[in-house]
Design a protein around this motif. Structure first.
Motif, short mmCIF file in Angstrom:
data_model
loop_
_atom_site.label_atom_id
_atom_site.label_comp_id
_atom_site.label_asym_id
_atom_site.label_seq_id
_atom_site.Cartn_x
_atom_site.Cartn_y
_atom_site.Cartn_z
N SER A 115 0.83 -1.21 0.00
CA SER A 115 0.00 0.00 0.00
C SER A 115 0.86 1.26 0.00
O SER A 115 0.52 2.25 -0.65
N GLN A 116 1.96 1.24 0.76
CA GLN A 116 2.83 2.41 0.83
C GLN A 116 3.65 2.59 -0.45
O GLN A 116 3.82 3.69 -0.94
N GLN A 117 4.15 1.49 -0.99
CA GLN A 117 4.99 1.57 -2.19
C GLN A 117 4.19 1.83 -3.46
O GLN A 117 4.66 2.48 -4.37
N VAL A 118 2.99 1.29 -3.51
CA VAL A 118 2.19 1.40 -4.73
C VAL A 118 0.80 1.92 -4.36
O VAL A 118 -0.16 1.16 -4.23
N PRO A 119 0.65 3.23 -4.21
CA PRO A 119 -0.64 3.77 -3.82
C PRO A 119 -1.74 3.54 -4.86
O PRO A 119 -2.91 3.49 -4.53
N GLY A 120 -1.40 3.37 -6.11
CA GLY A 120 -2.39 3.16 -7.16
C GLY A 120 -2.71 1.71 -7.43
O GLY A 120 -3.36 1.38 -8.42
N PHE A 121 -2.26 0.82 -6.53
CA PHE A 121 -2.45 -0.61 -6.77
C PHE A 121 -3.94 -0.99 -6.82
O PHE A 121 -4.37 -1.71 -7.71
N ARG A 122 -4.71 -0.48 -5.89
CA ARG A 122 -6.16 -0.79 -5.86
C ARG A 122 -6.83 -0.31 -7.14
O ARG A 122 -7.65 -1.02 -7.73
N ASN A 123 -6.48 0.88 -7.59
CA ASN A 123 -7.06 1.40 -8.83
C ASN A 123 -6.70 0.52 -10.02
O ASN A 123 -7.52 0.30 -10.92
N GLN A 124 -5.47 0.01 -10.03
CA GLN A 124 -5.04 -0.86 -11.13
C GLN A 124 -5.82 -2.18 -11.10
O GLN A 124 -6.22 -2.68 -12.15
N ILE A 125 -6.08 -2.71 -9.92
CA ILE A 125 -6.86 -3.95 -9.80
C ILE A 125 -8.29 -3.70 -10.27
O ILE A 125 -8.86 -4.51 -11.02
N GLU A 126 -8.88 -2.58 -9.87
CA GLU A 126 -10.24 -2.25 -10.32
C GLU A 126 -10.28 -2.08 -11.84
O GLU A 126 -11.20 -2.57 -12.50
#
Length: 156
Positions: A115-126
Protein backbone atom coordinates in the motif's frame (compact mmCIF):
# COMPACT_ATOMS: atom_id res chain seq x y z
CA UNK A 1 -83.17 -35.84 -2.79
CA UNK A 2 -82.11 -35.02 0.74
CA UNK A 3 -79.78 -38.03 0.84
CA UNK A 4 -78.25 -36.94 -2.44
CA UNK A 5 -77.63 -33.43 -1.05
CA UNK A 6 -75.99 -34.86 2.08
CA UNK A 7 -73.82 -37.17 -0.04
CA UNK A 8 -72.78 -34.25 -2.25
CA UNK A 9 -71.94 -32.08 0.77
CA UNK A 10 -69.91 -34.92 2.32
CA UNK A 11 -67.95 -35.39 -0.93
CA UNK A 12 -67.32 -31.67 -1.14
CA UNK A 13 -65.95 -31.48 2.40
CA UNK A 14 -63.76 -34.53 1.86
CA UNK A 15 -62.36 -33.12 -1.38
CA UNK A 16 -61.33 -29.88 0.34
CA UNK A 17 -59.58 -31.85 3.07
CA UNK A 18 -57.78 -33.99 0.48
CA UNK A 19 -56.62 -30.89 -1.38
CA UNK A 20 -55.28 -29.33 1.82
CA UNK A 21 -53.33 -32.49 2.71
CA UNK A 22 -51.88 -32.62 -0.80
CA UNK A 23 -50.82 -28.97 -0.58
CA UNK A 24 -49.22 -29.59 2.83
CA UNK A 25 -47.34 -32.62 1.47
CA UNK A 26 -46.09 -30.57 -1.49
CA UNK A 27 -44.86 -27.82 0.84
CA UNK A 28 -43.02 -30.40 2.97
CA UNK A 29 -41.29 -31.78 -0.14
CA UNK A 30 -40.28 -28.28 -1.23
CA UNK A 31 -38.90 -27.53 2.25
CA UNK A 32 -36.88 -30.76 2.23
CA UNK A 33 -35.48 -29.96 -1.22
CA UNK A 34 -34.47 -26.45 -0.16
CA UNK A 35 -32.67 -27.81 2.90
CA UNK A 36 -30.79 -30.32 0.72
CA UNK A 37 -29.33 -27.60 -1.54
CA UNK A 38 -25.71 -26.60 -0.88
CA UNK A 39 -26.03 -22.80 -1.00
CA UNK A 40 -22.26 -22.31 -0.59
CA UNK A 41 -21.41 -23.81 -3.98
CA UNK A 42 -22.52 -23.19 -7.55
CA UNK A 43 -23.52 -25.81 -10.11
CA UNK A 44 -21.61 -24.07 -12.90
CA UNK A 45 -18.75 -21.59 -12.52
CA UNK A 46 -18.72 -18.30 -14.41
CA UNK A 47 -17.50 -18.85 -17.94
CA UNK A 48 -15.34 -16.82 -20.29
CA UNK A 49 -15.90 -17.28 -24.03
CA UNK A 50 -12.93 -19.67 -24.33
CA UNK A 51 -14.12 -21.94 -21.47
CA UNK A 52 -16.11 -25.08 -22.31
CA UNK A 53 -19.69 -24.95 -21.02
CA UNK A 54 -19.98 -28.75 -21.16
CA UNK A 55 -16.79 -29.41 -19.20
CA UNK A 56 -16.88 -30.77 -15.66
CA UNK A 57 -17.29 -28.34 -12.78
CA UNK A 58 -13.64 -28.68 -11.75
CA UNK A 59 -12.47 -27.98 -15.32
CA UNK A 60 -14.78 -24.95 -15.51
CA UNK A 61 -13.32 -23.62 -12.26
CA UNK A 62 -9.79 -24.21 -13.52
CA UNK A 63 -10.49 -22.43 -16.82
CA UNK A 64 -12.17 -19.51 -15.04
CA UNK A 65 -9.33 -19.04 -12.54
CA UNK A 66 -6.53 -19.46 -15.11
CA UNK A 67 -8.13 -16.98 -17.51
CA UNK A 68 -8.67 -14.52 -14.67
CA UNK A 69 -5.10 -14.84 -13.38
CA UNK A 70 -3.64 -14.50 -16.91
CA UNK A 71 -5.64 -11.32 -17.36
CA UNK A 72 -4.46 -9.88 -14.02
CA UNK A 73 -0.86 -10.84 -14.77
CA UNK A 74 -0.92 -9.17 -18.20
CA UNK A 75 -2.70 -6.11 -16.83
CA UNK A 76 -0.19 -5.65 -14.00
CA UNK A 77 2.79 -6.20 -16.32
CA UNK A 78 1.45 -3.60 -18.76
CA UNK A 79 0.81 -1.06 -15.99
CA UNK A 80 3.17 1.71 -15.04
CA UNK A 81 3.29 0.71 -11.36
CA UNK A 82 6.83 0.76 -9.99
CA UNK A 83 8.07 -0.73 -6.73
CA UNK A 84 10.93 0.98 -4.91
CA UNK A 85 12.05 -2.20 -3.16
CA UNK A 86 11.91 -5.82 -4.19
CA UNK A 87 8.71 -7.43 -2.96
CA UNK A 88 7.84 -11.09 -2.71
CA UNK A 89 4.29 -11.28 -1.46
CA UNK A 90 0.88 -12.72 -2.20
CA UNK A 91 -2.10 -10.42 -2.31
CA UNK A 92 -5.65 -11.73 -2.16
CA UNK A 93 -8.32 -10.00 -4.22
CA UNK A 94 -11.93 -10.56 -3.14
CA UNK A 95 -14.59 -9.71 -5.69
CA UNK A 96 -18.22 -10.42 -6.33
CA UNK A 97 -19.61 -11.50 -9.65
CA UNK A 98 -23.25 -10.48 -9.93
CA UNK A 99 -25.93 -12.57 -11.59
CA UNK A 100 -25.86 -10.04 -14.44
CA UNK A 101 -22.15 -10.66 -15.13
CA UNK A 102 -21.00 -7.38 -13.55
CA UNK A 103 -17.98 -7.51 -11.24
CA UNK A 104 -17.50 -5.56 -8.02
CA UNK A 105 -14.22 -5.34 -6.13
CA UNK A 106 -14.88 -6.09 -2.47
CA UNK A 107 -11.50 -6.14 -0.77
CA UNK A 108 -7.78 -6.41 -1.36
CA UNK A 109 -5.99 -8.11 1.48
CA UNK A 110 -2.41 -7.00 1.25
CA UNK A 111 0.61 -5.97 3.19
CA UNK A 112 1.09 -2.37 4.35
CA UNK A 113 4.36 -2.33 2.43
CA UNK A 114 2.49 -2.74 -0.88
CA UNK A 115 0.00 0.00 0.00
CA UNK A 116 2.83 2.41 0.83
CA UNK A 117 4.99 1.57 -2.19
CA UNK A 118 2.19 1.40 -4.73
CA UNK A 119 -0.64 3.77 -3.82
CA UNK A 120 -2.39 3.16 -7.16
CA UNK A 121 -2.45 -0.61 -6.77
CA UNK A 122 -6.16 -0.79 -5.86
CA UNK A 123 -7.06 1.40 -8.83
CA UNK A 124 -5.04 -0.86 -11.13
CA UNK A 125 -6.86 -3.95 -9.80
CA UNK A 126 -10.24 -2.25 -10.32
CA UNK A 127 -9.20 -1.22 -13.83
CA UNK A 128 -8.13 -4.79 -14.55
CA UNK A 129 -11.44 -6.18 -13.28
CA UNK A 130 -13.40 -3.70 -15.38
CA UNK A 131 -11.46 -4.59 -18.51
CA UNK A 132 -12.22 -8.30 -18.30
CA UNK A 133 -13.87 -9.82 -21.36
CA UNK A 134 -17.56 -10.73 -21.09
CA UNK A 135 -18.25 -13.41 -18.50
CA UNK A 136 -21.35 -15.55 -18.20
CA UNK A 137 -22.42 -15.62 -14.52
CA UNK A 138 -22.35 -18.66 -12.26
CA UNK A 139 -25.42 -20.90 -12.28
CA UNK A 140 -27.28 -22.62 -9.48
CA UNK A 141 -29.99 -24.98 -10.68
CA UNK A 142 -29.89 -23.30 -14.08
CA UNK A 143 -30.48 -19.81 -12.65
CA UNK A 144 -27.79 -17.08 -12.80
CA UNK A 145 -26.57 -16.27 -9.28
CA UNK A 146 -24.12 -13.90 -7.62
CA UNK A 147 -20.90 -15.47 -6.35
CA UNK A 148 -17.90 -14.30 -4.34
CA UNK A 149 -14.36 -15.20 -5.35
CA UNK A 150 -10.87 -14.76 -3.93
CA UNK A 151 -7.84 -14.94 -6.16
CA UNK A 152 -4.20 -14.78 -5.15
CA UNK A 153 -1.84 -12.44 -6.96
CA UNK A 154 1.82 -13.25 -6.39
CA UNK A 155 4.13 -10.24 -6.64
CA UNK A 156 7.79 -10.75 -7.48
Amino acid sequence: MRNLSILFLLCLLTACDWSAKREQKTQELVDQEIQAIDWEDVDQYPLFADCDELASKSEQKKCFMETLLRHFSKSLQDSDLVLEKEVKDTIFVDFRMEDTGAITLMNIKNDEQISQQVPGFRNQIEKSLNSLPKIEPALKRGIPVSAKFRIPIVLR
